[in-house]
Design an enzyme around this catalytic site. Structure first.
Site, mmCIF file in Angstrom:
data_model
loop_
_atom_site.group_PDB
_atom_site.id
_atom_site.type_symbol
_atom_site.label_atom_id
_atom_site.label_comp_id
_atom_site.label_asym_id
_atom_site.label_seq_id
_atom_site.Cartn_x
_atom_site.Cartn_y
_atom_site.Cartn_z
ATOM 1 N N GLY A 77 51.981 -18.251 7.883
ATOM 2 C CA GLY A 77 52.659 -17.028 8.336
ATOM 3 C C GLY A 77 54.153 -17.066 8.083
ATOM 4 O O GLY A 77 54.771 -18.128 8.134
ATOM 5 N N ARG A 141 47.589 -18.752 2.809
ATOM 6 C CA ARG A 141 46.944 -19.634 3.785
ATOM 7 C C ARG A 141 45.875 -20.561 3.177
ATOM 8 O O ARG A 141 45.036 -21.100 3.894
ATOM 9 C CB ARG A 141 46.323 -18.800 4.904
ATOM 10 C CG ARG A 141 47.342 -18.122 5.823
ATOM 11 C CD ARG A 141 46.712 -17.697 7.132
ATOM 12 N NE ARG A 141 47.652 -17.021 8.006
ATOM 13 C CZ ARG A 141 48.507 -17.641 8.827
ATOM 14 N NH1 ARG A 141 48.531 -18.961 8.879
ATOM 15 N NH2 ARG A 141 49.324 -16.952 9.584
ATOM 16 N N ASP A 172 49.196 -27.447 10.685
ATOM 17 C CA ASP A 172 48.102 -27.734 9.746
ATOM 18 C C ASP A 172 48.626 -28.003 8.334
ATOM 19 O O ASP A 172 48.170 -28.933 7.666
ATOM 20 C CB ASP A 172 47.111 -26.563 9.693
ATOM 21 C CG ASP A 172 46.217 -26.539 10.922
ATOM 22 O OD1 ASP A 172 46.122 -27.587 11.601
ATOM 23 O OD2 ASP A 172 45.634 -25.482 11.216
ATOM 24 N N LYS A 198 57.842 -25.184 10.157
ATOM 25 C CA LYS A 198 57.947 -23.720 10.228
ATOM 26 C C LYS A 198 56.889 -23.147 11.144
ATOM 27 O O LYS A 198 55.767 -23.644 11.155
ATOM 28 C CB LYS A 198 57.732 -23.159 8.816
ATOM 29 C CG LYS A 198 57.584 -21.689 8.716
ATOM 30 C CD LYS A 198 56.286 -21.252 8.030
ATOM 31 C CE LYS A 198 55.036 -21.508 8.835
ATOM 32 N NZ LYS A 198 53.829 -20.860 8.333
ATOM 33 N N THR A 199 57.171 -22.177 11.914
ATOM 34 C CA THR A 199 56.262 -21.233 12.562
ATOM 35 C C THR A 199 56.983 -20.543 13.705
ATOM 36 O O THR A 199 57.646 -21.200 14.511
ATOM 37 C CB THR A 199 54.935 -21.840 13.100
ATOM 38 O OG1 THR A 199 54.214 -20.800 13.748
ATOM 39 C CG2 THR A 199 55.085 -22.988 14.073
ATOM 40 N N ASP A 201 55.550 -19.409 16.097
ATOM 41 C CA ASP A 201 54.811 -19.715 17.333
ATOM 42 C C ASP A 201 55.484 -20.800 18.175
ATOM 43 O O ASP A 201 55.178 -20.952 19.353
ATOM 44 C CB ASP A 201 53.382 -20.169 16.997
ATOM 45 C CG ASP A 201 52.567 -19.058 16.358
ATOM 46 O OD1 ASP A 201 53.100 -17.937 16.202
ATOM 47 O OD2 ASP A 201 51.403 -19.308 16.000
ATOM 48 N N TYR A 239 55.805 4.610 33.671
ATOM 49 C CA TYR A 239 54.810 3.871 32.894
ATOM 50 C C TYR A 239 54.834 2.374 33.199
ATOM 51 O O TYR A 239 55.908 1.803 33.444
ATOM 52 C CB TYR A 239 55.077 3.994 31.387
ATOM 53 C CG TYR A 239 54.922 5.379 30.824
ATOM 54 C CD1 TYR A 239 53.703 6.063 30.948
ATOM 55 C CD2 TYR A 239 55.975 5.984 30.149
ATOM 56 C CE1 TYR A 239 53.574 7.339 30.416
ATOM 57 C CE2 TYR A 239 55.837 7.254 29.617
ATOM 58 C CZ TYR A 239 54.630 7.930 29.756
ATOM 59 O OH TYR A 239 54.503 9.179 29.228
ATOM 60 N N MET A 246 52.852 -12.079 19.686
ATOM 61 C CA MET A 246 52.232 -13.033 18.768
ATOM 62 C C MET A 246 52.387 -14.465 19.245
ATOM 63 O O MET A 246 53.226 -14.757 20.106
ATOM 64 C CB MET A 246 52.858 -12.905 17.391
ATOM 65 C CG MET A 246 51.876 -12.496 16.353
ATOM 66 S SD MET A 246 52.605 -12.586 14.718
ATOM 67 C CE MET A 246 51.454 -11.548 13.847
ATOM 68 N N GLU A 307 49.280 -13.632 22.789
ATOM 69 C CA GLU A 307 48.187 -13.271 21.878
ATOM 70 C C GLU A 307 46.901 -14.076 22.117
ATOM 71 O O GLU A 307 45.804 -13.560 22.031
ATOM 72 C CB GLU A 307 48.672 -13.502 20.428
ATOM 73 C CG GLU A 307 47.700 -13.086 19.369
ATOM 74 C CD GLU A 307 48.196 -13.391 17.947
ATOM 75 O OE1 GLU A 307 49.224 -14.074 17.786
ATOM 76 O OE2 GLU A 307 47.545 -12.941 17.006
ATOM 77 N N GLU A 420 56.841 -7.392 13.574
ATOM 78 C CA GLU A 420 58.209 -6.856 13.669
ATOM 79 C C GLU A 420 59.256 -7.959 13.592
ATOM 80 O O GLU A 420 60.418 -7.700 13.265
ATOM 81 C CB GLU A 420 58.395 -6.139 15.014
ATOM 82 C CG GLU A 420 57.590 -4.879 15.190
ATOM 83 C CD GLU A 420 56.140 -5.120 15.602
ATOM 84 O OE1 GLU A 420 55.681 -6.276 15.567
ATOM 85 O OE2 GLU A 420 55.475 -4.140 15.941
ATOM 86 N N GLY A 421 58.859 -9.186 13.937
ATOM 87 C CA GLY A 421 59.852 -10.258 14.035
ATOM 88 C C GLY A 421 59.717 -11.350 12.986
ATOM 89 O O GLY A 421 60.631 -12.145 12.788
HETATM 90 P P1 FBP Z 1 51.737 -19.768 11.236
HETATM 91 O O1 FBP Z 1 51.193 -20.648 12.315
HETATM 92 O O2 FBP Z 1 51.091 -19.943 9.930
HETATM 93 O O3 FBP Z 1 53.240 -19.873 11.163
HETATM 94 O O4 FBP Z 1 51.463 -18.242 11.634
HETATM 95 C C1 FBP Z 1 51.874 -17.713 12.824
HETATM 96 C C2 FBP Z 1 51.350 -16.319 13.081
HETATM 97 O O5 FBP Z 1 52.401 -15.389 12.982
HETATM 98 C C3 FBP Z 1 50.656 -16.235 14.433
HETATM 99 O O6 FBP Z 1 51.581 -15.958 15.454
HETATM 100 C C4 FBP Z 1 49.651 -15.142 14.222
HETATM 101 O O7 FBP Z 1 48.550 -15.299 15.087
HETATM 102 C C5 FBP Z 1 49.246 -15.345 12.800
HETATM 103 O O8 FBP Z 1 50.343 -15.945 12.143
HETATM 104 C C6 FBP Z 1 48.845 -14.073 12.102
HETATM 105 O O9 FBP Z 1 48.655 -14.356 10.760
HETATM 106 P P2 FBP Z 1 48.106 -13.345 9.686
HETATM 107 O O10 FBP Z 1 49.109 -12.262 9.552
HETATM 108 O O11 FBP Z 1 47.932 -14.161 8.462
HETATM 109 O O12 FBP Z 1 46.813 -12.832 10.235
#
Ligand code: FBP
Length: 546
Positions: A77, A141, A172, A198-199, A201, A239, A246, A307, A420-421
């Site tokens: 991602g 991926r 991974d 990187k990530t 998350d 509301y 994510m 998420e 978005e981010g």
């Molecule tokens: P990575 O772990 O590969 O950095 O991806 C993070 C992420 O943005 C997650 O937060 C999200 O669940 C996933 O990728 C969504 O990936 P895709 O757009 O490939 O479905």
């Protein structure tokens, strides 16, 4: 190509480097390392790359380095700052020898296997400095895990005379980088492999890797928008906003956004699992906050939802596992009329799971039975948890209204923030951190290292004081069951319930639930006073006791 004013101004930004990397560099080796667990097994699997020492770069004597060809891959991602890892790597290998060359493999690890690549020249790299996205070479991926892929990759590396490969990825991808490093070392192919963390998350971190890049920027973008929603919500006062964030499994993003914006409710999946909470308990917890605020005349609020929540609710996990088995092995299901499918499933499930399934809103029940991945599993990430929770909260409140326990109104709106981010222009933190990670990777290469992850620490201090070095990837590994087999993998860092960020949140959440304590962080600032532009995440600051 038309560029925005910010893009033009930002292109001129020179990311800061740790002092030790600003001139000639030498290597300070630390103690030999061990894997975090399962030492004997990991050592056996990685005879060439196990036990290597930690490395720190310090100021050194000027040396001559031969020109080198390096390959780079963006894996998984998108995360803000990937382009700066590449520009740091590019500048690093050019500083070592101006005849060094950088090749990018196209659309992720698949580019290596399929021999799709491009040379990254100064002209190309300059176009992408300090920009978000991975579009310079694209990402993918494809998992690099089979010997034939390693061999196919070696063919093109040999052809291009590439002596080092940098893999920019999550846990991974870095696990695979380590397996590849070991394989090439065992075969004596003379190709070094270096990883970069990187990530968005934020779940690739440990003692030596303070954070994965992109987490800082992504959380700031989501927090800006959550803050805007909170201000809207406090203006119209009608509301409840259910906001899913994510982060495939770990709740770091939701927790960081909660620390930045002080919402009324934030669910942390790791806590739900640790307390063995049922879906109904999660729903009740949210409904109580809604009812308490309604009692004070406040029929509005915000709820942050990670998420990955559904997979952390033990009862939902069991239901999904039974559904996977039931629907995979049953041909009869496809023949049943849509309108009768729900009843059919209820009749086949165990009593416990049938009760949970029956309690789910129609739309979510359908998602659980229809949307399956190529392996036949429910695609949990497609479940609209924000709608699931708000519908169930609505039902509970209606019941409480009848019982006289709820006096207000409840109207919900839904959001999902992720894409978005992921490609936002990197914050100063990520711009500097990523550039330093890339530059550090070039120094690891120059010093003949393989099987290392680029590491830059002490990042809550000014960049000059950051500590650059390398961590053997095997040090972060343990054995885990994956697809029915025990495999060496980098431990995923979930939210620690005894960690400072969670504790800081837990100490304040009851107050945030009832009162309106919203914080409005505003957009990321790239130019201006350092206290506005250069703050690290609250997670990192709290983890480091700042
Ligand atoms: P990575 O772990 O590969 O950095 O991806 C993070 C992420 O943005 C997650 O937060 C999200 O669940 C996933 O990728 C969504 O990936 P895709 O757009 O490939 O479905």
């Amino acid at each position: 190509m038309t560029k925005s004013a910010l893009q033009i101004a930002r292109a001129a930004y020179q990311p800061k480097l740790p002092l030790a990397l600003r001139g000639a560099v030498s290597v300070k080796e630390g103690e030999a390392t061990q894997s975090v667990a399962d030492q004997a097994e990991i050592k056996k699997l990685f005879p060439n790359t196990y036990g290597m020492p930690l490395i720190q770069f310090v100021e050194g004597e000027q040396k001559e380095y031969p020109a080198i060809n390096v390959g780079v891959i963006l894996s998984g991602g998108q995360a803000p700052g990937g382009h700066n890892v590449i520009s740091g790597l590019f500048d690093g290998i050019k500083a070592l020898n101006k005849d060094s060359r950088l090749y990018g493999f196209i659309l992720g690890p698949g580019g290596l296997v399929d021999h799709k690549y491009m040379e990254l020249t100064a002209e190309i790299v300059d176009e992408y400095r300090n920009t978000g996205g991975f579009d310079i070479i694209g990402s993918g991926r494809t998992k690099l895990e089979k010997e034939e892929q390693f061999e196919k990759g070696y063919e093109i590396l040999k052809e291009l005379d590439i002596k080092a490969l940098v893999i920019i990825g999550g846990d991974d991808s870095n696990t695979n980088a380590c397996v590849l490093a070991e394989y090439y070392a065992a075969k004596n192919y003379g190709v070094q492999v270096i990883g970069c963390p990187k990530t968005i998350d934020g779940d690739l971190k440990n003692e030596m890797i303070e954070t994965s890049f992109g987490f800082d920027t992504a959380c700031k973008v989501y927090s800006e928008v959550i803050g805007n929603i909170q201000r809207d919500c406090n203006s119209s006062r009608k509301y409840w906003h259910f906001i899913k964030l994510m982060g495939r499994s770990a709740s770091h993003i939701a927790l960081e956004c909660a620390l930045q914006t002080q919402p009324n409710v934030c669910i942390v999946s790791e806590e739900v699992e640790a307390k063995n909470m049922s879906l109904d308990e999660v729903v009740t917890y949210i409904a109580q906050a809604v009812a308490a605020r309604a009692a004070q005349g406040n029929n509005f609020g915000t709820v942050l939802i990670p998420e990955g929540l559904v997979e952390f609710i033990p009862a939902m996990k069991k239901l999904i596992a039974e559904l996977n088995d039931l629907l995979a092995s049953n041909k009869e299901f496809a023949m049943i009329k849509k309108s009768a499918q729900r009843e059919w499933i209820i009749s086949k499930l165990s009593e416990e799971n049938a009760a949970i399934y029956a309690s789910l809103p129609e739309g979510v029940a359908r998602q659980l039975s229809l949307d399956r991945d190529p392996h036949g599993n429910v695609q949990v990430s497609l479940i609209e948890t924000e709608k699931l929770l708000s519908e169930m909260v609505g039902k509970k409140l209606a019941q409480w209204k009848e019982e006289g326990k709820f006096v207000g109104k409840f109207a919900a709106l839904h959001h999902f923030f992720g894409y978005e981010g992921r490609c936002a222009a990197p914050s100063n933190y990520d711009a500097d951190y990523c550039y330093a990670l890339g530059y550090t990777a070039s120094m690891l290469i120059a010093n003949g290292k393989t099987g290392y992850m680029s590491s830059v620490r002490n990042t809550t201090a000014p960049a000059a004081e950051w500590i650059a070095g390398g961590v053997p990837i095997t040090m972060m590994m343990n054995m885990e069951r994956r697809n029915g087999e025990m495999k060496p993998v980098i431990q995923k860092a979930l939210v620690k319930l005894d960690g400072a960020p969670f504790k800081a949140f837990a100490a304040q959440r009851d107050k945030w639930a009832v009162e309106t304590s919203y914080v409005y962080p505003g957009p990321i600032q790239y130019f201006g006073p350092t206290e506005v532009c250069d703050q690290p995440t609250k997670t990192l600051a709290l983890e480091q006791g700042k």
